[in-house]
Design a protein around this motif. Structure first.
Motif, PDB file in Angstrom:
ATOM      1  N   TYR A 493       0.833  -1.216   0.000  1.00 56.23           N
ATOM      2  CA  TYR A 493       0.000   0.000   0.000  1.00 56.23           C
ATOM      3  C   TYR A 493       0.860   1.255   0.000  1.00 56.23           C
ATOM      4  O   TYR A 493       0.607   2.201  -0.758  1.00 56.23           O
ATOM      5  CB  TYR A 493      -0.913   0.020   1.230  1.00 56.23           C
ATOM      6  CG  TYR A 493      -2.107  -0.906   1.173  1.00 56.23           C
ATOM      7  CD1 TYR A 493      -3.042  -0.821   0.134  1.00 56.23           C
ATOM      8  CD2 TYR A 493      -2.326  -1.856   2.170  1.00 56.23           C
ATOM      9  CE1 TYR A 493      -4.160  -1.661   0.097  1.00 56.23           C
ATOM     10  CE2 TYR A 493      -3.439  -2.701   2.136  1.00 56.23           C
ATOM     11  CZ  TYR A 493      -4.348  -2.598   1.102  1.00 56.23           C
ATOM     12  OH  TYR A 493      -5.447  -3.421   1.064  1.00 56.23           O
ATOM     13  N   PRO A 503      -2.929   3.787  -3.489  1.00 52.47           N
ATOM     14  CA  PRO A 503      -2.319   2.652  -2.789  1.00 52.47           C
ATOM     15  C   PRO A 503      -2.667   1.294  -3.394  1.00 52.47           C
ATOM     16  O   PRO A 503      -2.015   0.292  -3.080  1.00 52.47           O
ATOM     17  CB  PRO A 503      -2.872   2.768  -1.366  1.00 52.47           C
ATOM     18  CG  PRO A 503      -4.101   3.599  -1.484  1.00 52.47           C
ATOM     19  CD  PRO A 503      -3.856   4.537  -2.628  1.00 52.47           C
ATOM     20  N   ASN A 504      -3.664   1.268  -4.263  1.00 51.18           N
ATOM     21  CA  ASN A 504      -4.079   0.000  -4.869  1.00 51.18           C
ATOM     22  C   ASN A 504      -3.358  -0.313  -6.164  1.00 51.18           C
ATOM     23  O   ASN A 504      -3.401  -1.450  -6.646  1.00 51.18           O
ATOM     24  CB  ASN A 504      -5.595   0.047  -5.150  1.00 51.18           C
ATOM     25  CG  ASN A 504      -6.387   0.468  -3.935  1.00 51.18           C
ATOM     26  OD1 ASN A 504      -6.427  -0.236  -2.950  1.00 51.18           O
ATOM     27  ND2 ASN A 504      -7.000   1.657  -3.994  1.00 51.18           N
ATOM     28  N   VAL A 510      -2.240  -5.891  -3.617  1.00 56.75           N
ATOM     29  CA  VAL A 510      -2.818  -5.626  -2.296  1.00 56.75           C
ATOM     30  C   VAL A 510      -4.022  -6.543  -2.079  1.00 56.75           C
ATOM     31  O   VAL A 510      -4.650  -6.995  -3.037  1.00 56.75           O
ATOM     32  CB  VAL A 510      -3.237  -4.141  -2.161  1.00 56.75           C
ATOM     33  CG1 VAL A 510      -2.020  -3.242  -2.267  1.00 56.75           C
ATOM     34  CG2 VAL A 510      -4.276  -3.763  -3.202  1.00 56.75           C
TER      35      VAL A 510
END
Length: 564
Positions: A493, A503-504, A510
């Motif tokens: 992340y 963050p994905n 993730v």
């Protein structure tokens, strides 16, 4: 037979290691604005390595209570293979000092594959330590170097930079005016950001893709850097772990009082000669002049943190809550550990952390009274009723209920409420900048049978650091598979965000899609080692955020009431 196989296997592994070292690319000598530097190559596997540069100066040795100045440079090639000393500060026992005045240095980790890296995203780390202590130059605790950027760099293909900045009296003493404006530690951080922006391309980094991240006072520093107009155009993204500029301990609203106390302590007058005298005082003496005092329920330790940033009219031209427009185009992650207040509340109420001792309800009331002092009895009664609303009526609360309530009060007051407020302000002021909120809820490694903490203790203050820096991979025997899983999640992340602002999306996968936090849909990610779609949640402790940000402030001030 088995011995022979072992010998063959060792030979093969040695050859593989050598091949990896020889075949992986390396920067060699790098030219910076101060001169040429050469680091060390650390092999990570076949065709993978990381160049590590330790102790590169980003500014000259600073004068006492002066802003950092450009480094004069050096001749020849600087062998950047040893950490510099940390900035001068008290030891943990507060009986002497360690470190040096000459401490404005940084460290760099650059990952490579078959070819030398180029145009990599950059992550710049600011350590915590209550603005009083801390460092990223070598071992932090029991010869364990917590802030090594090697795992992050090697796994995610980002450059990691850690920097030194002044702390304690030398970093943050201020008279609240132009005589001693303060914020010297923040200026050091800003100077490091500028150096990285100017020089990181030579190390294979993208100067237009710099993310800063930090924890506790480092997390608050990150927020201060975002809000300062002096960093305009230098920062792309930022991550604050367990600390923002709005935290009560992250801004000193009465710095002159502290400066006068320090002056008296070191034998200086408090008249118009005070600043001249302070500037001529020995640096070690100044560093020892302000100590962190043990807290009690009536005087919590967090209220004794007297050295921190100030509104100086320059680096911080206004109160932090009025400066979020400066971060409108910076992507931002901010979050809190589920029991961030456990460490501090256990110091204020010693019985809380002891399994064989009971904590009386009156101690919880005393702690809450200290935090609501300016609202008097009415504020205390209102807050206490809300925090104990989950206790079973007409019965004696259990020790777990009492102790957990005290921890919740500490977590909310010291960290969570201010962090949620900062997240909301960032989202409300954002133009292109995206906002993300998280809660780390992994149980503490110190909790459970045969361990010092009660088995109900969640993520304590600083528990996030080991996972962000990949310690479960570098010291595997100290951790379980679930900890490696969590560490992988957090590094994914964090580095995806540093790379893309999302963050994905990035190099690492993730487990759960982390939605943006918006003013209308205040979602956050509950991060732990067993994540599912239910890990996406909404309105983090909203009734308690409302209590501290709206309900209590709306009550008349106790002092005003007493005066009328």
């Amino acid at each position: 037979m088995w011995t022979r196989m072992e010998t063959v296997l060792k030979t093969v592994l040695t050859l593989v290691s050598c091949l990896g070292t020889v075949s992986a690319a390396s920067l060699g000598v790098v030219q910076t604005e101060g001169g040429s530097v050469q680091g060390q190559i650390v092999p990570l596997g076949i065709f993978r390595s990381v160049d590590v540069f330790k102790g590169i100066p980003f500014a000259a040795k600073p004068g006492i209570f002066e802003k950092p100045k450009a480094h004069p440079g050096w001749s020849g090639t600087l062998k950047a293979t040893k950490f510099a000393k940390r900035c001068l500060q008290m030891t943990l026992l507060q009986t002497s000092t360690i470190g040096s005045e000459d401490c404005l240095y940084l460290n760099i980790w650059v990952p490579h594959g078959r070819q030398v890296s180029s145009n990599l995203p950059v992550m710049v780390w600011f350590y915590g330590g209550a603005f009083m202590v801390g460092g990223s130059m070598g071992p932090n605790f029991l010869n364990n170097y917590l802030y090594s950027g090697q795992e992050i760099a090697g796994r995610a293909g980002v450059i990691v930079v850690s920097v030194g900045y002044r702390v304690g009296t030398l970093g943050f003493l201020s008279t609240g005016d132009s005589r001693l404006p303060g914020n010297y530690g923040l200026w050091d951080q800003h100077s490091a950001i500028g150096w990285v922006h100017r020089n990181i391309r030579a190390f294979g980094g993208d100067p237009e893709n710099i993310a800063i991240f930090g924890e506790s006072a480092g997390g608050a520093s990150v927020n201060h850097q975002m809000l300062s107009p002096h960093n305009k155009g230098l920062l792309k993204r930022a991550i604050s772990q367990s600390g923002v500029a709005l935290c009560s301990w992250a801004l000193n609203r009465n710095p002159l009082k502290v400066a006068e106390q320090v002056a008296v302590k070191v034998g200086c007058p408090t008249d118009d000669q005070m600043v001249t005298c302070l500037k001529s005082t020995d640096a070690q003496t100044l560093s020892m002049a302000t100590k962190i005092h043990q807290g009690t329920p009536d005087h919590p330790a967090v209220m004794n943190l007297l050295l921190s940033p100030v509104v100086d009219g320059d680096f911080l031209p206004d109160q932090p809550e009025n400066l979020f427009h400066n971060a409108a185009d910076i992507d931002y992650i901010a979050g809190v550990n589920s029991m961030d207040g456990h460490l501090f509340t256990s110091m204020d109420i010693p019985s809380l952390g002891k399994k064989n001792q009971s904590t009386p309800v009156k101690d919880v009331r005393r702690l809450l009274a200290a935090y609501t002092k300016d609202k008097g009895q009415a504020g205390l009664d209102l807050a206490f009723a809300q925090y104990t609303s989950g206790w079973a009526p007409d019965s004696t609360p259990s020790q777990e209920e009492i102790k957990r309530t005290a921890v919740d009060i500490g977590t909310d007051y010291i960290f969570l409420v201010s962090i949620q407020t900062a997240i909301k302000l960032h989202a409300a002021n954002a133009r292109s900048g995206r906002t993300y909120s998280y809660l780390l809820s992994e149980p503490s490694l110190m909790a459970g049978p045969g361990k010092p903490y009660h088995d109900w203790v969640g993520s304590d203050h600083a528990d996030d650091l080991q996972f962000v820096f990949g310690k479960p991979f570098t010291t595997p025997k100290a951790y379980g598979d679930q900890h490696r899983r969590l560490s992988g999640y957090m590094m994914a992340y964090w580095t995806n965000f540093a790379t893309t602002g999302d963050p994905n999306t990035g190099k690492l996968e993730v487990p759960v899609t982390w939605p943006e936090f918006t003013s209308t849909k205040q979602q956050f990610l509950d991060i732990n080692s067993s994540m599912t779609q239910d890990s996406v949640r909404q309105d983090m402790r909203s009734r308690y955020v409302l209590l501290w940000t709206s309900t209590l402030p709306s009550l008349p001030s106790y002092h005003n009431t007493a005066a009328n």
